[in-house]
Design an enzyme around this catalytic site. Structure first.
Site, PDB file in Angstrom:
ATOM      1  N   HIS A   1       0.799  -1.254  -0.086  1.00  0.00           N
ATOM      2  CA  HIS A   1       0.030   0.095  -0.077  1.00  0.00           C
ATOM      3  C   HIS A   1       0.923   1.321  -0.155  1.00  0.00           C
ATOM      4  O   HIS A   1       2.036   1.191   0.359  1.00  0.00           O
ATOM      5  CB  HIS A   1      -0.901   0.097   1.277  1.00  0.00           C
TER       6      HIS A   1
ATOM      7  N   HIS B   1       5.110   0.406   0.594  1.00  0.00           N
ATOM      8  CA  HIS B   1       5.544  -0.595   1.330  1.00  0.00           C
ATOM      9  C   HIS B   1       4.745  -1.597   1.420  1.00  0.00           C
ATOM     10  O   HIS B   1       3.605  -1.498   1.016  1.00  0.00           O
ATOM     11  CB  HIS B   1       5.812   0.145   2.770  1.00  0.00           C
TER      12      HIS B   1
ATOM     13  N   GLU C   1       3.145   6.258   8.912  1.00  0.00           N
ATOM     14  CA  GLU C   1       2.999   5.181  10.016  1.00  0.00           C
ATOM     15  C   GLU C   1       4.404   4.969  10.439  1.00  0.00           C
ATOM     16  O   GLU C   1       5.478   4.742   9.854  1.00  0.00           O
ATOM     17  CB  GLU C   1       2.787   4.132   9.108  1.00  0.00           C
TER      18      GLU C   1
ATOM     19  N   TYR D   1       6.621  -9.916  13.583  1.00  0.00           N
ATOM     20  CA  TYR D   1       5.526  -9.170  12.738  1.00  0.00           C
ATOM     21  C   TYR D   1       5.272 -10.066  11.375  1.00  0.00           C
ATOM     22  O   TYR D   1       6.347 -10.206  10.936  1.00  0.00           O
ATOM     23  CB  TYR D   1       5.792  -7.903  12.514  1.00  0.00           C
TER      24      TYR D   1
END
Ligand SMILES: [Fe+2]
Length: 441
Positions: A342, A378, A348, A357
Site C-alpha cells: 500500500h 511498502h 506510519e 510481525y
C-alpha cells in the site's frame, strides 16, 4: 529500589473506566463534597484545578481534575532553562522530510545513571507544539530511577509503550505500573516520576513514547461494529490517590514549547491527598484488546486495530492513532493474508514490543522501529510475499508477536540524530528487492 518498587506495583489498586468522572481520597474526609472549592478545603488542604481542555470545550472533550494538595503548585521559585538532551519538539526544522522508508535497530544502551527523563531520545514528529497540533515519537532507555525529581510536559500527553522492563509511575494523582504489553498515559501537565521495576544492573528498561500535542486520546467510535469491541472502556485503569509528604528539595522539570525548564521545590509536588475529575493518567493492557477481523475474504484496513485516537477538526481524520497488532486468527479465504502492499496518505511509525510481525520475516526487531512516510510504498517483504502467496489457507493463529503503530495525518520528519543514527539500518530497501515479475499476458 527495584524490589521495593516491584512490591509497591504488585499491591496497587485502581479505578476502572475510560473518561469517567473519577474521585479518590488517600485520607478519609480529604475530598470535599457538594462543591469543588469550599472556603476552607478539608484537612487544611489547598484546592487546585488542572485543566486539560479549554473551559468551554464540549462536555465529551472536556478534561479537568480538581486536586486537593498539601501545598499549591504555585508555591515555587522561577524556572530556568535546562539542557534538552536528546529531546526535540515540533516544528521539526533541523532536517528536511524524507520520503524514504527508514528502519532502526533498538537504541544503544544508555550510560550508567540514566533515568527515564534523561533517557528520552526523539526520533521525529510533525505539527507544532505551540499550536497544539501533531505529535512526536520518542524512544527511551533507562537504567536508573528518577530520584528527587519529577517531570511534566506542557506540550502534550505522553503515551508510554514499554518494550523491556516494567515502570512504576508515581504521578500527582497516584501510582500506576506498566510493563511490556501494557501502555500508560500521562496527561498534559501532570507531574510524575518513573522508577524501574526490573533489577538494577540488568538490561535497561526500554520503550516508545508518543507525545501527542493535539486533542487528548479518546476511544474510537465503533460505527457498525456496535456497542462492544476493540478496547473496552472498563479495561482502562486510573490510579487511586496517593501522596508524598516529603519536605526535601525536589526538582521539577517542565517541558514547555520544546525546551526543558527546571525549578527546585522545597517539597515533593506529588502531594495530592485527594482528587476528582477526568484529566487522569491511566494504564491499559493490550492483551485485553478485542481484535476484530474478516471471516470471509480480504482483511480490513488496519484502522480496525485502533486502540486510541486523537481526533482532529475533520471527522474521521486523526491527528494520531495508536494501533495494535495483537494475537489473532486469520481465516480469510482466497486472501493474501499479511498486510497488503500500500501507499498511504497517512504516515506510519511501527514498533515491536515482542516477537515477530507477520509482514516482515526479519530485521524488524523488538525495540526497533520503521517509518513509512506519506505515500511511501511498502508492504510485505519478498520472503513473506512468497510464503503467503503459496500458503495453504487453513485457519492460522498469529500469536508470536505484539506490534503497534503510531499513524498520523502529517508526514513525520526524522530528527538529524535519528536520520544519522548508528542504529539506523542501511539497506532497508533491499527487503523488497527480488520481488519477481510473474505477469504473463
Ligand atoms: Fe503501512
Amino acid at each position: 529500589m527495584s524490589e521495593q518498587a516491584r512490591k509497591t506495583a504488585e499491591a496497587l489498586e485502581y479505578l476502572t473506566g475510560f473518561g469517567n468522572e473519577h474521585s479518590s481520597e488517600a485520607v478519609p474526609g480529604a475530598l470535599p463534597h457538594g462543591r469543588n472549592s469550599p472556603q476552607r478545603a478539608p484537612l487544611g488542604l489547598y484546592a487546585e484545578q488542572l485543566s486539560g481542555s479549554a473551559f468551554t470545550e464540549p462536555r465529551r472533550h472536556n478534561r479537568r481534575s480538581w486536586l486537593y494538595r498539601i501545598r499549591p503548585s504555585a508555591a515555587h521559585p522561577a524556572f530556568t532553562r535546562a539542557g534538552n538532551g536528546a529531546l526535540r519538539t515540533a516544528p521539526f526544522t533541523e532536517a528536511v522530510p524524507d520520503p524514504n522508508r527508514l528502519r532502526w535497530n533498538p537504541l544503544p544502551d544508555p550510560a550508567p545513571g540514566t533515568d527515564f527523563l534523561a533517557g528520552l531520545w526523539t526520533l521525529g514528529g510533525n505539527g507544532d507544539a505551540t499550536q497544539r497540533t501533531g505529535m512526536a515519537i520518542h524512544l527511551y532507555a533507562a537504567n536508573a530511577d528518577m530520584t528527587d525529581r519529577v517531570f511534566s510536559d506542557s506540550d502534550g500527553e505522553l503515551l508510554i509503550v514499554p518494550e523491556r522492563g516494567g515502570l512504576l509511575l508515581r504521578t500527582e494523582l497516584g501510582l500506576l505500573s506498566a510493563g511490556p504489553g501494557e501502555v500508560a498515559l500521562i496527561p498534559r501537565g501532570v507531574r510524575f516520576r518513573v522508577e524501574l521495576l526490573d533489577g538494577e544492573g540488568g538490561a535497561p528498561a526500554r520503550g516508545y513514547v508518543c507525545e501527542n500535542y493535539g486533542q487528548p486520546f479518546d476511544l474510537p467510535d465503533l460505527g457498525p461494529i456496535g456497542a462492544n469491541g476493540l478496547a473496552s472502556a472498563r479495561d482502562f485503569r486510573a490510579p487511586v490517590a496517593a501522596y508524598e509528604d516529603v519536605e526535601r528539595p525536589t526538582e521539577v522539570v517542565n517541558k514547555f514549547c520544546g525546551n526543558l525548564w527546571t525549578a527546585t521545590y522545597d517539597h515533593s509536588p506529588l502531594d495530592v491527598v485527594a482528587w476528582h475529575g477526568t484529566h487522569v493518567p491511566y494504564v491499559y493492557d493490550l492483551r485485553r484488546f478485542n481484535v476484530i477481523g474478516s471471516i470471509s475474504h480480504d482483511h480490513p484496513d488496519p484502522s480496525i486495530f485502533t486502540v486510541l485516537t486523537s481526533p482532529s477538526d475533520t471527522p474521521g481524520l486523526a491527528g494520531v492513532d495508536f494501533v495494535v497488532f495483537a494475537p489473532r486468527w486469520l481465516v480469510g479465504e482466497d486472501t493474501f493474508r499479511p498486510p497488503y502492499f500500500h501507499r498511504n496518505v497517512m504516515s506510519e511509525y511501527m514498533g515491536l514490543i515482542e516477537g515477530a510481525y507477520d509482514a516482515k520475516a526479519e530485521g524488524f526487531v523488538p525495540g526497533g522501529g520503521s517509518l513509512h512516510n506519506m505515500m511511501s510504498a511498502h508492504g510485505p517483504d519478498r520472503e513473506t510475499f512468497d510464503r503467503a502467496s503459496a500458503a495453504e489457507l487453513k485457519p492460522q493463529k498469529i500469536d508470536d508477536g505484539l506490534a503497534f503503530m503510531f499513524e498520523t495525518r502529517w508526514p513525520i520528519t526524522a530528527t538529524p540524530q535519528a536520520a544519522g543514527a548508528e542504529h539506523l539500518q542501511r539497506g532497508y530497501d533491499d527487503v523488497w528487492e527480488g520481488l519477481q515479475r510473474h505477469f504473463r499476458a
